[in-house]
Design an enzyme around this catalytic site. Sequence first.
Site, PDB file in Angstrom:
ATOM      1  N   SER A   1      25.213 -55.703  14.693  1.00 40.76           N
ATOM      2  CA  SER A   1      26.707 -56.206  14.935  1.00 40.76           C
ATOM      3  C   SER A   1      27.194 -57.014  13.785  1.00 40.76           C
ATOM      4  CB  SER A   1      26.261 -57.439  16.005  1.00 40.76           C
ATOM      5  OG  SER A   1      27.628 -58.000  16.118  1.00 40.76           O
TER       6      SER A   1
ATOM      7  N   MET B   1      36.975 -59.929  20.162  1.00 40.45           N
ATOM      8  CA  MET B   1      37.007 -61.192  21.114  1.00 40.45           C
ATOM      9  C   MET B   1      38.404 -61.651  20.920  1.00 40.45           C
ATOM     10  SD  MET B   1      33.622 -63.172  19.824  1.00 40.45           S
ATOM     11  CE  MET B   1      32.172 -62.369  20.091  1.00 40.45           C
TER      12      MET B   1
ATOM     13  N   MET C   1      24.701 -57.677  29.004  1.00 43.17           N
ATOM     14  CA  MET C   1      24.504 -58.869  28.166  1.00 43.17           C
ATOM     15  C   MET C   1      23.504 -59.704  28.414  1.00 43.17           C
ATOM     16  SD  MET C   1      27.130 -58.346  26.177  1.00 43.17           S
ATOM     17  CE  MET C   1      27.041 -60.022  25.258  1.00 43.17           C
TER      18      MET C   1
ATOM     19  N   ASP D   1      22.556 -56.824  24.330  1.00 44.50           N
ATOM     20  CA  ASP D   1      23.301 -57.403  23.487  1.00 44.50           C
ATOM     21  C   ASP D   1      22.949 -59.084  23.442  1.00 44.50           C
ATOM     22  OD1 ASP D   1      25.014 -58.210  21.515  1.00 44.50           O
ATOM     23  OD2 ASP D   1      27.068 -57.473  22.479  1.00 44.50           O
TER      24      ASP D   1
END
Length: 219
Positions: free
Chosen positions: A9, A37, A137, A175
């Site tokens: 990431s 985001m 998540m 993640d």
Amino acid sequence: MADFELAPSLLAADFGYLMRDINAVEGSVKYLHFDVMDGHYVDNISFGLPVIQSIRKYTDLKFYTHLMITNPEKYIKAFADAGSDIITFHVECADDPTALIDEIHSYGCEAGVAIHPDTPIDVILPFADKCELLLVMTVRPGFGGQDFMPESLSRIKTVRKAIDEAGSSAWLSVDGGINKDTIKTVYDAGASMFVTGSAVFGAEDPAKACCELSSCITA
Ligand code: DX5
Ligand code: ZN
């Protein structure tokens, strides 16, 4: 043959030296994870279309875009045009997830559906055979460098079961908080696509970090 992939990431990279950091992992992985985001769905703002578009010119890695944004339907085409290979939206942000998956497919991209730790896991299960990636998540979305939430393990197992029962070949992605201490347990629970921010770009040698993370599974 590896039955898992790492997706470093970029959120944990040095934004002043993005291509340097990407080049560092290029020989070690096939995917690159982009955390978009918007300051609405999550309490943070990262980067968006122009960054993805620019990087697209300089690498052949597969782009795994993670939209942490409200109203994702407004931006699917733009993120496809910017060069995303996988476009993942949050199920919490979509009025009609199936329509969004169809739209993503219509642009020739793979579709991913992500789920927040606070959302009941059953919500994502109907998409097991409708998309190419389910993202569980394992931290609260919005920030890198958080600790893996151990209660995610049973959620991952539930999703693995649904994918297998559906006869689907979808990736089961995780993640948040994936590192040398957690990756093997998460793999054993059924995950196959590991997003890793700080464990890769926070390391002195990102390529070596990828290699070590993979070895935690294969050793
Ligand atoms: C968090 C992001 C993650 C983040 C992971 O909202 O979705 O992709 O970069 O970072 P680490 O691996 O440091 O937990
Ligand atoms: Zn992410």
